[in-house]
Structures are given as structure tokens and as C-alpha cells.
Motif scaffolding. Sequence first.
Motif, PDB file in Angstrom:
ATOM      1  N   GLY A  24       0.807  -1.218   0.000  1.00  0.00           N
ATOM      2  CA  GLY A  24       0.000   0.000   0.000  1.00  0.00           C
ATOM      3  C   GLY A  24       0.837   1.264   0.000  1.00  0.00           C
ATOM      4  N   THR A  25       2.172   1.101   0.013  1.00  0.00           N
ATOM      5  CA  THR A  25       3.079   2.256   0.080  1.00  0.00           C
ATOM      6  C   THR A  25       3.957   2.312  -1.169  1.00  0.00           C
ATOM      7  N   ILE A  26       4.695   1.217  -1.438  1.00  0.00           N
ATOM      8  CA  ILE A  26       5.460   1.143  -2.686  1.00  0.00           C
ATOM      9  C   ILE A  26       4.957  -0.029  -3.541  1.00  0.00           C
ATOM     10  N   SER A  27       3.844  -0.608  -3.088  1.00  0.00           N
ATOM     11  CA  SER A  27       3.198  -1.708  -3.812  1.00  0.00           C
ATOM     12  C   SER A  27       1.699  -1.518  -3.639  1.00  0.00           C
ATOM     13  N   GLU A  28       0.941  -1.652  -4.739  1.00  0.00           N
ATOM     14  CA  GLU A  28      -0.515  -1.529  -4.619  1.00  0.00           C
ATOM     15  C   GLU A  28      -1.025  -2.710  -3.802  1.00  0.00           C
ATOM     16  N   VAL A  29      -2.023  -2.475  -2.938  1.00  0.00           N
ATOM     17  CA  VAL A  29      -2.588  -3.556  -2.133  1.00  0.00           C
ATOM     18  C   VAL A  29      -3.268  -4.562  -3.063  1.00  0.00           C
ATOM     19  N   ALA A  30      -2.883  -5.838  -2.922  1.00  0.00           N
ATOM     20  CA  ALA A  30      -3.451  -6.904  -3.754  1.00  0.00           C
ATOM     21  C   ALA A  30      -4.534  -7.636  -2.957  1.00  0.00           C
ATOM     22  N   PRO A  31      -5.508  -8.264  -3.638  1.00  0.00           N
ATOM     23  CA  PRO A  31      -6.564  -8.992  -2.916  1.00  0.00           C
ATOM     24  C   PRO A  31      -5.994 -10.060  -1.980  1.00  0.00           C
ATOM     25  N   MET A  32      -4.922 -10.724  -2.389  1.00  0.00           N
ATOM     26  CA  MET A  32      -4.242 -11.686  -1.519  1.00  0.00           C
ATOM     27  C   MET A  32      -2.801 -11.185  -1.325  1.00  0.00           C
ATOM     28  N   GLY A  35       0.016 -11.685  -3.814  1.00  0.00           N
ATOM     29  CA  GLY A  35      -0.007 -11.057  -5.136  1.00  0.00           C
ATOM     30  C   GLY A  35       0.708  -9.715  -5.209  1.00  0.00           C
ATOM     31  N   ALA A  36       1.138  -9.170  -4.080  1.00  0.00           N
ATOM     32  CA  ALA A  36       1.724  -7.820  -4.074  1.00  0.00           C
ATOM     33  C   ALA A  36       3.088  -7.785  -4.759  1.00  0.00           C
ATOM     34  N   ARG A  37       3.276  -6.756  -5.589  1.00  0.00           N
ATOM     35  CA  ARG A  37       4.540  -6.591  -6.311  1.00  0.00           C
ATOM     36  C   ARG A  37       5.046  -5.167  -6.108  1.00  0.00           C
ATOM     37  N   LEU A  38       6.354  -5.014  -6.073  1.00  0.00           N
ATOM     38  CA  LEU A  38       6.938  -3.676  -6.027  1.00  0.00           C
ATOM     39  C   LEU A  38       6.501  -2.912  -7.282  1.00  0.00           C
ATOM     40  N   HIS A  39       5.991  -1.697  -7.093  1.00  0.00           N
ATOM     41  CA  HIS A  39       5.550  -0.881  -8.227  1.00  0.00           C
ATOM     42  C   HIS A  39       6.737  -0.660  -9.171  1.00  0.00           C
ATOM     43  N   PRO A  40       6.557  -0.866 -10.487  1.00  0.00           N
ATOM     44  CA  PRO A  40       7.695  -0.766 -11.411  1.00  0.00           C
ATOM     45  C   PRO A  40       8.397   0.603 -11.347  1.00  0.00           C
ATOM     46  N   ARG A  41       7.622   1.648 -11.153  1.00  0.00           N
ATOM     47  CA  ARG A  41       8.221   2.992 -11.075  1.00  0.00           C
ATOM     48  C   ARG A  41       9.028   3.110  -9.769  1.00  0.00           C
ATOM     49  N   ALA A  42       8.528   2.454  -8.714  1.00  0.00           N
ATOM     50  CA  ALA A  42       9.244   2.483  -7.426  1.00  0.00           C
ATOM     51  C   ALA A  42      10.586   1.788  -7.565  1.00  0.00           C
ATOM     52  N   ARG A  43      10.630   0.728  -8.345  1.00  0.00           N
ATOM     53  CA  ARG A  43      11.886  -0.021  -8.511  1.00  0.00           C
ATOM     54  C   ARG A  43      12.972   0.876  -9.087  1.00  0.00           C
ATOM     55  N   GLY A 196       3.947   5.389   5.141  1.00  0.00           N
ATOM     56  CA  GLY A 196       3.157   4.173   5.313  1.00  0.00           C
ATOM     57  C   GLY A 196       1.672   4.460   5.204  1.00  0.00           C
ATOM     58  N   ASP A 197       0.881   3.392   5.197  1.00  0.00           N
ATOM     59  CA  ASP A 197      -0.553   3.549   4.925  1.00  0.00           C
ATOM     60  C   ASP A 197      -1.447   2.859   5.953  1.00  0.00           C
ATOM     61  N   ASP A 198      -0.877   2.348   7.065  1.00  0.00           N
ATOM     62  CA  ASP A 198      -1.688   1.492   7.937  1.00  0.00           C
ATOM     63  C   ASP A 198      -1.454   1.812   9.416  1.00  0.00           C
ATOM     64  N   TYR A 199      -2.198   1.131  10.283  1.00  0.00           N
ATOM     65  CA  TYR A 199      -2.100   1.382  11.728  1.00  0.00           C
ATOM     66  C   TYR A 199      -0.682   1.245  12.263  1.00  0.00           C
ATOM     67  N   THR A 200       0.025   0.186  11.840  1.00  0.00           N
ATOM     68  CA  THR A 200       1.345  -0.070  12.411  1.00  0.00           C
ATOM     69  C   THR A 200       2.339   1.016  11.996  1.00  0.00           C
ATOM     70  N   VAL A 244       0.020   5.130  -3.851  1.00  0.00           N
ATOM     71  CA  VAL A 244       1.405   4.794  -4.187  1.00  0.00           C
ATOM     72  C   VAL A 244       1.966   5.818  -5.175  1.00  0.00           C
ATOM     73  N   GLU A 245       1.150   6.176  -6.185  1.00  0.00           N
ATOM     74  CA  GLU A 245       1.601   7.132  -7.207  1.00  0.00           C
ATOM     75  C   GLU A 245       1.970   8.470  -6.573  1.00  0.00           C
ATOM     76  N   GLY A 246       1.154   8.884  -5.602  1.00  0.00           N
ATOM     77  CA  GLY A 246       1.412  10.158  -4.914  1.00  0.00           C
ATOM     78  C   GLY A 246       2.737  10.127  -4.174  1.00  0.00           C
ATOM     79  N   LEU A 247       3.014   9.007  -3.519  1.00  0.00           N
ATOM     80  CA  LEU A 247       4.289   8.883  -2.796  1.00  0.00           C
ATOM     81  C   LEU A 247       5.460   8.896  -3.774  1.00  0.00           C
ATOM     82  N   LEU A 248       5.305   8.205  -4.902  1.00  0.00           N
ATOM     83  CA  LEU A 248       6.403   8.146  -5.868  1.00  0.00           C
ATOM     84  C   LEU A 248       6.700   9.545  -6.409  1.00  0.00           C
ATOM     85  N   GLY A 249       5.651  10.341  -6.579  1.00  0.00           N
ATOM     86  CA  GLY A 249       5.833  11.738  -7.002  1.00  0.00           C
ATOM     87  C   GLY A 249       6.678  12.508  -5.993  1.00  0.00           C
TER      88      GLY A 249
END
Length: 257
Positions: A24-32, A35-43, A196-200, A244-249
Motif C-alpha cells: 500500500g506504500t510502494i506496492s498496490e494492495v493486492a486482494p491476496m 499477489g503484491a509486487r513492487l511498483h515498477p516505477r518504485a523499482r 506508510g498507509d496502515d495502523y502499524t 502509491v503514485e502520490g508517494l512516488l511523485g
Amino acid sequence: MGEEWINDFRRERARSGIFLDFDGTISEVAPMPTGARLHPRARKLLYRLATLHPICIVSGRRVRDLVERVGLPHTHYVGVHGLEWWEEGREVPDPEVLPHLPALERARRELKEKIEGHDGILLEDKSLTLTIHFRMNPGVGGEMVELARDLATRHGLKVVGGRMAVELRPPVEVDKGTVVARLCAGWGLKRALYAGDDYTDVDAFRGLRRLMRDGGFQGVAVAVRSEETPLDLEAVADVVVDGVEGLLGLLEKILEP
Ligand SMILES: [Mg+2]
């Protein structure tokens, strides 16, 4: 908060750390979670940033999983909310956790029995923590949180809430905030950004605040907003970005010469 801090980061890159959550920060949240992958632009971006800034990815995932998904050089990795570190090519648990492993094992056995037959429940066993995901069946969320609380009380463990998930972990004072504080001090940083994007991730924001109270430190807490971002995360952030896009910007601005 203005954008003057970005100039400070550019001016003293080696003393300005970048700490990032993964999902949810450098990877879009996946249903499972698998399935999460590092965003290609983040890489591409992190590859370049890591040659200039100290960078650490701090996640709730197992650290080996994180290293396999991100796999960038000159980058530090900490998993399981600070309980597991990547050192010299292997995972190392925080020593404080070791005395609690038997209790965790008893809770694991009981939990497996109790969630058997529940549809849409995924138990993520990270060895040092047990996470119950109910994204596929949000209706049983309340029941799962109750179950986790009961197990925690009886086995001397701790409960941490997450996005469509609840986690059992050893009762040690280790979280994303202690990770940030330990590394900033160890690396002699003058400032750091945490996104980050979550409680922790609120723990990490608190870690930055503690360093600022001690004086001579500049912390920038960045909330990555999505439909599911807890409101209290945004309330305690210095900067809020859109997804994620906003953070990468924002990271691109830091990289700009
Ligand atoms: Mg996250």
C-alpha cells in the motif's frame, strides 16, 4: 508542512534517511498478500535513491519475503514489524522474542483448530507472529478480533490490528517505531522520512517524534492515502499523499537535483 524539508534532504543526502512500508506504500494492495509486487516505477526510483540516501524497507511481512519482492541493492530490510532483520544475507530474529516462542506455539495450535471450517479466512504464519486475514470475508472480522484477544490473554501474547486483519505477537516493545529510532541513531542521521498507509505505521511516526523530542532531528511522517487508510494515520502525519503514485511523485522530488 511546506516543502523546505525536501531541500534539506537534497542538501545532505547521506544524513537523510528514507524509511518505507511495503504494502500500500510502494506496492498496490493486492486482494491476496501473495499477489503484491513492487511498483515498477518504485523499482527504478528506489534503485537511484539508494545510491544517495540510507534506505530501509520496514514491513509486517517476513523479511525474506520482503527481500525477494524488493530485491534492491544498498537497501536495508526489516520484517515482521521489527521482529525479524535481514543481516548478511539471512533472517535474524530480535533476541527479545526468543523466550516467547513456546507460548506462540500453543496459541498457533489452538488458533488453527478454531478457524478450521471458516470460509474466507487466511492464517498467515510468520513464525514470530500469527496474522488472521479476513479481507475475503469481512463479516467475520469482529469474531476474529475477539478470538485473537482471547488467545492473547490466555497465552500472554499481544494483539495488533491491521487492515482487514488481526495479529498475535510476542509481548515485546519492538515495533516500526523502535526500528526507525534504532537505525536513525545507529546511522547518525539528521533527518528521516517515513511513509506508510496502515495502523502499524503510526508506531513509526511516533519513533520519529521521539527522536525530534530528543532534539536536533527532523522527522517527516508521510501518510499514503487510500480508501482504506485509517483516519488517525492522516491526522498524525506531516504530509498526506494520494496512493502509491502520490508517494512516488514525492520521492521523485527528493531525487531531483
Ligand atoms: Mg502497508
